[in-house]
Design a protein around this motif. Structure first.
Motif, mmCIF file in Angstrom:
data_model
loop_
_atom_site.group_PDB
_atom_site.id
_atom_site.type_symbol
_atom_site.label_atom_id
_atom_site.label_comp_id
_atom_site.label_asym_id
_atom_site.label_seq_id
_atom_site.Cartn_x
_atom_site.Cartn_y
_atom_site.Cartn_z
ATOM 1 N N GLN A 22 -20.523 -1.302 -29.191
ATOM 2 C CA GLN A 22 -20.196 -0.836 -27.836
ATOM 3 C C GLN A 22 -18.698 -0.932 -27.534
ATOM 4 O O GLN A 22 -18.286 -1.088 -26.386
ATOM 5 C CB GLN A 22 -21.004 -1.618 -26.782
ATOM 6 N N GLN A 23 -17.865 -0.821 -28.553
ATOM 7 C CA GLN A 23 -16.417 -0.936 -28.368
ATOM 8 C C GLN A 23 -15.853 0.213 -27.541
ATOM 9 O O GLN A 23 -14.785 0.072 -26.940
ATOM 10 C CB GLN A 23 -15.712 -1.011 -29.722
ATOM 11 N N HIS A 24 -16.563 1.324 -27.482
ATOM 12 C CA HIS A 24 -16.091 2.453 -26.691
ATOM 13 C C HIS A 24 -16.165 2.173 -25.191
ATOM 14 O O HIS A 24 -15.565 2.891 -24.392
ATOM 15 C CB HIS A 24 -16.875 3.725 -27.030
ATOM 16 N N LEU A 25 -16.870 1.126 -24.810
ATOM 17 C CA LEU A 25 -16.978 0.747 -23.401
ATOM 18 C C LEU A 25 -15.985 -0.356 -23.032
ATOM 19 O O LEU A 25 -15.870 -0.719 -21.864
ATOM 20 C CB LEU A 25 -18.413 0.284 -23.091
ATOM 21 N N ASP A 26 -15.293 -0.888 -24.019
ATOM 22 C CA ASP A 26 -14.332 -1.975 -23.830
ATOM 23 C C ASP A 26 -12.927 -1.378 -23.705
ATOM 24 O O ASP A 26 -12.432 -0.753 -24.634
ATOM 25 C CB ASP A 26 -14.411 -2.923 -25.030
ATOM 26 N N GLU A 27 -12.309 -1.580 -22.554
ATOM 27 C CA GLU A 27 -10.975 -1.009 -22.312
ATOM 28 C C GLU A 27 -9.968 -1.454 -23.368
ATOM 29 O O GLU A 27 -9.057 -0.711 -23.713
ATOM 30 C CB GLU A 27 -10.475 -1.403 -20.912
ATOM 31 N N GLY A 28 -10.132 -2.652 -23.902
ATOM 32 C CA GLY A 28 -9.201 -3.163 -24.902
ATOM 33 C C GLY A 28 -9.402 -2.577 -26.287
ATOM 34 O O GLY A 28 -8.519 -2.669 -27.135
ATOM 35 N N LYS A 29 -10.568 -1.967 -26.531
ATOM 36 C CA LYS A 29 -10.864 -1.460 -27.870
ATOM 37 C C LYS A 29 -11.110 0.037 -27.924
ATOM 38 O O LYS A 29 -11.336 0.581 -28.999
ATOM 39 C CB LYS A 29 -12.081 -2.199 -28.434
#
Length: 69
Positions: A22-29
């Motif tokens: 779910q890194q696409h939902l993490d602003e940092g990633k």
């Protein structure tokens, strides 16, 4: 397996792992996911339908900010 096929497999494996995490939902990633998407997209002309469908689904999930299932 040719070198290009190995590059494609590696890039898609990395993108798949990032989406599952779910890194696409993490602003940092998100930048990392976008870079992986771009890396995979550069092979568009030689991709099979399955890979193209996967990339389109990734793009949709990123744009709609949906969880990856």
């Amino acid at each position: 397996m040719t070198k290009i096929q190995e590059k494609i497999k590696t890039a898609f494996d990395q993108l798949e792992e990032a989406m599952k995490a779910q890194q696409h939902l993490d602003e940092g990633k998100i930048d990392e996911v976008l870079a992986l998407t771009a890396q995979c997209s550069k092979f568009w002309r030689v991709l099979d339908d399955e890979h193209r469908d996967f990339l389109n689904a990734v793009r949709f999930a990123i744009e709609a900010k949906m969880q990856w299932k």
